[in-house]
Design a protein around this motif. Structure first.
Motif, PDB file in Angstrom:
ATOM      1  N   VAL A 194       0.906  -1.063  -0.159  1.00 58.75           N
ATOM      2  CA  VAL A 194      -0.048  -0.221  -0.040  1.00 58.75           C
ATOM      3  C   VAL A 194       0.885   1.209  -0.021  1.00 58.75           C
ATOM      4  CG1 VAL A 194      -1.725   1.340   1.330  1.00 58.75           C
ATOM      5  CG2 VAL A 194      -1.932  -1.091   1.143  1.00 58.75           C
ATOM      6  N   ASP A 195       2.035   1.135   0.771  1.00 53.33           N
ATOM      7  CA  ASP A 195       2.925   2.359   0.950  1.00 53.33           C
ATOM      8  C   ASP A 195       3.448   2.691  -0.611  1.00 53.33           C
ATOM      9  OD1 ASP A 195       4.460   4.664   2.524  1.00 53.33           O
ATOM     10  OD2 ASP A 195       5.897   3.333   1.547  1.00 53.33           O
TER      11      ASP A 195
ATOM     12  N   SER B 153       1.305   8.205   5.349  1.00 50.99           N
ATOM     13  CA  SER B 153       1.868   8.927   3.949  1.00 50.99           C
ATOM     14  C   SER B 153       1.213  10.248   3.895  1.00 50.99           C
ATOM     15  CB  SER B 153       1.495   8.018   2.736  1.00 50.99           C
ATOM     16  OG  SER B 153       1.744   8.723   1.590  1.00 50.99           O
ATOM     17  N   ALA B 154       0.008  10.441   4.346  1.00 48.73           N
ATOM     18  CA  ALA B 154      -0.532  11.737   4.338  1.00 48.73           C
ATOM     19  C   ALA B 154      -0.236  12.762   5.346  1.00 48.73           C
ATOM     20  CB  ALA B 154      -2.049  11.516   3.866  1.00 48.73           C
ATOM     21  N   PHE B 155      -0.207  12.184   6.458  1.00 45.51           N
ATOM     22  CA  PHE B 155      -0.195  13.313   7.587  1.00 45.51           C
ATOM     23  C   PHE B 155       1.090  13.141   8.360  1.00 45.51           C
ATOM     24  CE2 PHE B 155      -4.672  12.588   6.533  1.00 45.51           C
ATOM     25  CZ  PHE B 155      -5.023  13.770   6.535  1.00 45.51           C
ATOM     26  N   SER B 156       1.737  11.722   8.477  1.00 45.33           N
ATOM     27  CA  SER B 156       2.918  11.600   9.484  1.00 45.33           C
ATOM     28  C   SER B 156       3.869  10.758   8.547  1.00 45.33           C
ATOM     29  CB  SER B 156       2.483  10.557  10.558  1.00 45.33           C
ATOM     30  OG  SER B 156       1.460  11.196  11.189  1.00 45.33           O
ATOM     31  N   PRO B 157       4.517  11.518   7.421  1.00 38.02           N
ATOM     32  CA  PRO B 157       5.416  10.718   6.611  1.00 38.02           C
ATOM     33  C   PRO B 157       6.736  10.402   7.319  1.00 38.02           C
ATOM     34  CG  PRO B 157       5.174  13.213   5.970  1.00 38.02           C
ATOM     35  CD  PRO B 157       4.107  12.757   6.861  1.00 38.02           C
ATOM     36  N   GLU B 158       6.930  11.268   8.717  1.00 42.53           N
ATOM     37  CA  GLU B 158       8.319  10.934   9.225  1.00 42.53           C
ATOM     38  C   GLU B 158       8.154   9.393  10.012  1.00 42.53           C
ATOM     39  OE1 GLU B 158       5.345  12.618  12.435  1.00 42.53           O
ATOM     40  OE2 GLU B 158       5.878  12.798  10.113  1.00 42.53           O
ATOM     41  N   ARG B 159       6.921   8.856  10.087  1.00 40.35           N
ATOM     42  CA  ARG B 159       6.921   7.668  10.764  1.00 40.35           C
ATOM     43  C   ARG B 159       7.421   6.513   9.850  1.00 40.35           C
ATOM     44  NH1 ARG B 159       1.425   6.606  13.663  1.00 40.35           N
ATOM     45  NH2 ARG B 159       2.411   4.995  14.276  1.00 40.35           N
TER      46      ARG B 159
END
Length: 218
Positions: A112-113, A193-199
């Protein structure tokens, strides 16, 4: 525009002639463009004119390959479902129970990513009614979750055996549970992916595994 549109029907390695090769390339471009637009705008707000423009083909070329927009969408939808189910089966190859669950759920997140557009299409349309392909959705849902249901039944059987016996949940309970887990995997990955790409995707996987650890042996 939504990144990562996936190709659902791989091109044959050796097309038989130039016409076949050109048609396959056209279909690939149409399907990639349609995937991106359906994911970004939804089925209703996507037109064949928009798909043709993005794909760099004429509208007639689309009609040469597909009867209408509904047929094109249904092919992409079934392709997305079948592809994701295949990823789950491939991931658990040689593994059973919790080890299979751990690897299969990781693979879903990775898939999915890498290819968010097909996942968005499935999430957006799987539960809608009144679509031309509505009769297909029940079977598509079964295809999607069947390999995960098998794995979760194995995990539960492992736990019961470790506890010295006990009843196994009814099959339909595992069906509901598998759909919930799959939904959590897809939505959590898209949310990252949309809100926390740092994770990291590993962190997303860890959170999910922790949340369902009650299934785990021991």
């Amino acid at each position: 525009m939504t990144p990562g549109a996936d190709r659902f029907a791989p091109l044959p390695a050796s097309p038989t002639d130039g016409r076949t090769a050109r048609r396959l390339v056209s279909r690939e471009r149409i399907e990639n463009a349609a995937t991106m637009l359906f994911a970004e705008r939804g089925y209703t707000d996507t037109s064949l004119d928009q798909i043709a423009a993005l794909a760099g083909v004429s509208k007639g070329t689309i009609f040469y390959n597909y009867a209408n927009k509904a047929q094109l969408f249904e092919q992409l939808f079934v392709g997305a479902v079948t592809s994701l189910a295949g990823e789950i089966r491939d991931a658990r190859d040689g593994l059973t129970g919790w080890a299979a669950f751990d690897r299969a759920t990781q693979r879903v997140i990775e898939r999915v990513d890498e290819y968010p557009a097909p996942a968005l299409i499935v999430i957006n349309e799987l539960f809608r009614s009144g679509r031309p392909w509505e009769a297909m959705l029940v079977r598509a849902r079964d295809i999607l979750i069947e390999p995960l249901v098998e794995i979760m039944e194995e995990v539960s059987a492992e736990r019961i055996a470790a506890q010295g016996g006990g009843p196994l949940m009814p099959h339909d309970h595992f069906t509901n549970l598998a759909m919930s887990v799959l939904g959590a995997l897809v939505v959590s990955t898209l949310d990252r992916s949309a809100f926390s790409p740092e994770r990291s995707i590993s962190d997303i996987h860890h959170v999910l595994i922790t949340s369902v650890s009650g299934l785990r042996n021991g």
